[in-house]
Design a protein around this motif. Sequence first.
Motif, PDB file in Angstrom:
ATOM      1  N   LEU A 199      25.087  37.445  34.146  1.00 25.04           N
ATOM      2  CA  LEU A 199      25.470  37.436  35.559  1.00 25.04           C
ATOM      3  C   LEU A 199      26.502  36.354  35.886  1.00 25.04           C
ATOM      4  N   PRO A 200      26.340  35.095  35.434  1.00 24.50           N
ATOM      5  CA  PRO A 200      27.385  34.090  35.727  1.00 24.50           C
ATOM      6  C   PRO A 200      28.750  34.475  35.168  1.00 24.50           C
ATOM      7  N   VAL A 201      28.767  35.142  34.029  1.00 26.23           N
ATOM      8  CA  VAL A 201      30.042  35.577  33.452  1.00 26.23           C
ATOM      9  C   VAL A 201      30.705  36.604  34.361  1.00 26.23           C
ATOM     10  N   ILE A 202      29.908  37.538  34.860  1.00 26.94           N
ATOM     11  CA  ILE A 202      30.456  38.560  35.756  1.00 26.94           C
ATOM     12  C   ILE A 202      31.004  37.919  37.022  1.00 26.94           C
ATOM     13  N   ILE A 203      30.256  36.967  37.577  1.00 30.49           N
ATOM     14  CA  ILE A 203      30.707  36.293  38.801  1.00 30.49           C
ATOM     15  C   ILE A 203      32.006  35.534  38.547  1.00 30.49           C
ATOM     16  N   ALA A 204      32.102  34.864  37.392  1.00 34.29           N
ATOM     17  CA  ALA A 204      33.313  34.100  37.081  1.00 34.29           C
ATOM     18  C   ALA A 204      34.529  35.012  36.960  1.00 34.29           C
ATOM     19  N   PHE A 205      34.382  36.133  36.274  1.00 39.26           N
ATOM     20  CA  PHE A 205      35.516  37.041  36.116  1.00 39.26           C
ATOM     21  C   PHE A 205      35.898  37.682  37.451  1.00 39.26           C
ATOM     22  N   VAL A 206      34.909  38.011  38.262  1.00 41.30           N
ATOM     23  CA  VAL A 206      35.217  38.571  39.582  1.00 41.30           C
ATOM     24  C   VAL A 206      35.979  37.563  40.425  1.00 41.30           C
ATOM     25  N   PHE A 207      35.597  36.302  40.327  1.00 43.14           N
ATOM     26  CA  PHE A 207      36.283  35.261  41.092  1.00 43.14           C
ATOM     27  C   PHE A 207      37.729  35.106  40.628  1.00 43.14           C
ATOM     28  N   VAL A 208      37.945  35.154  39.305  1.00 46.53           N
ATOM     29  CA  VAL A 208      39.311  35.036  38.787  1.00 46.53           C
ATOM     30  C   VAL A 208      40.162  36.215  39.245  1.00 46.53           C
ATOM     31  N   ILE A 209      39.594  37.408  39.183  1.00 42.23           N
ATOM     32  CA  ILE A 209      40.344  38.588  39.635  1.00 42.23           C
ATOM     33  C   ILE A 209      40.649  38.488  41.126  1.00 42.23           C
ATOM     34  N   PHE A 210      39.683  37.942  41.877  1.00 44.92           N
ATOM     35  CA  PHE A 210      39.903  37.777  43.313  1.00 44.92           C
ATOM     36  C   PHE A 210      41.046  36.800  43.578  1.00 44.92           C
ATOM     37  N   LEU A 211      41.145  35.740  42.769  1.00 44.18           N
ATOM     38  CA  LEU A 211      42.240  34.788  42.938  1.00 44.18           C
ATOM     39  C   LEU A 211      43.589  35.435  42.654  1.00 44.18           C
ATOM     40  N   TRP A 212      43.593  36.431  41.772  1.00 44.23           N
ATOM     41  CA  TRP A 212      44.853  37.105  41.455  1.00 44.23           C
ATOM     42  C   TRP A 212      45.183  38.222  42.439  1.00 44.23           C
ATOM     43  N   GLY A 213      44.306  38.430  43.397  1.00 43.86           N
ATOM     44  CA  GLY A 213      44.521  39.506  44.351  1.00 43.86           C
ATOM     45  C   GLY A 213      45.626  39.177  45.331  1.00 43.86           C
ATOM     46  N   PRO A 214      46.032  40.149  46.140  1.00 43.59           N
ATOM     47  CA  PRO A 214      47.142  39.934  47.084  1.00 43.59           C
ATOM     48  C   PRO A 214      46.809  38.937  48.179  1.00 43.59           C
TER      49      PRO A 214
END
Length: 424
Positions: A199-214
């Motif tokens: 779960l922490p891995v999923i949250i970390a990757f989601v956060f990184v993708i969110f930072l790359w969002g528009p």
Amino acid sequence: MTLSDAMAAARAGRREEARALLMRVLETDERNAQAWLWLSGVVDDPEEMRVCLDNVLHLEPSNPHALKGIAILDQKYGRPQAREVGQPADAPAAPAEAAAPATPAPAAEVAAPAAEVATPAAPPSEPMAAPAVADVEVARPAPAAPVAGDAAPCPCCGAMMPLKLRRCTQCSRPMLLHTPPNPEEGSRSLTLLAFLWVLPVIIAFVFVIFLWGPIMNSRVDLLLDGASRIIVLIILSVISLPAILIARGLFLRRRWAFIVAVILLGLNTLGFLQRVVEFVIMVAQSDDIQMLTSSTMIMVLMLVVLVISFLWISFQGFLLYRGYPKVFGSKVRFVHTVGAGTAAEHYNTGIALKEQGMWYAAMQEWEAAAYGDAANVQYLHALGLAYAQVKQRAKAISTLEHAITLAPNDQRLRETYQMVQTLA
């Protein structure tokens, strides 16, 4: 007559006299380990030797002379042919009778033995008279349902014991049997624990993708360029790889993953205890009312963090506890049932049970073997020994008498019969 007289007779080579004296000693004290040990050195049947040595090891599990005697028997005559309990056998033949048993007398106490292997008594020239007894019909074995309510017989001594007991109160032997985990059976606890690990891995990757969002792109550009983002993603992947591997191992119920999870949980628990001690020290040192009031919010936040950490650690520990049997197996109360099979299969199953000290369960199997082949002296001999071992002396005597009527020249049977009669 005392044990010392029997030992002196054994040293002098008077085996029959020593055997008779030892039987008298055991008649008055069945828990005399030294008497059983010396008796194993003056009987001529390897099966009787094993019984005597098994009794010694039951009373003194680390007795070096008994262990050496068992090793000598195994080396010279081999262990009794046996199969795993509960495993089917492909029509196994009953083990052949040994010709000349070894004499595992205590090497440290017997002075200059004449030979390492005792010479068996020669058969008499004329048939020996059998005891005058009527033909004994072998009883049909009990049905394969020994559980009576919440109790079942101990597989070693046959005493009825509650199913919740782990050790028999009569013979003091464990009644549990280790069962391996079922590879086809899943574990909800370990599956949930694996999800918590990833779960922490999923949250970390989601956060990184969110930072790359528009939405966040304009702000992130001020801090990280394109190459830096790739480096951050690579570092995050490398850091997350062990957690992913552990989660996969827990999901597949791998032992290494379970052990690693336990070790990391232990380290996490130590860190939690350290934080608790630091919090207590901080509260104890805040004796100034003004200082205590100004840091109230910080203390409340620390207390909330400690409570959440405690719940998190406790929940992981609970999941590991529930998942342990799915990885390493569990110990369950052994309740023996006599299944279908040939007489030879029942006999070999009884040998396997006897080797584990389960004399009562072996007796049940040998009853089935003797019922299937009532003229087999070897089955009757084993059954008589089992009856004697579980303190059913009347059945032991009648079974051995019946065996003697079938094989009146069998000296081993007569020695066993004499020993059981003496102890009756």
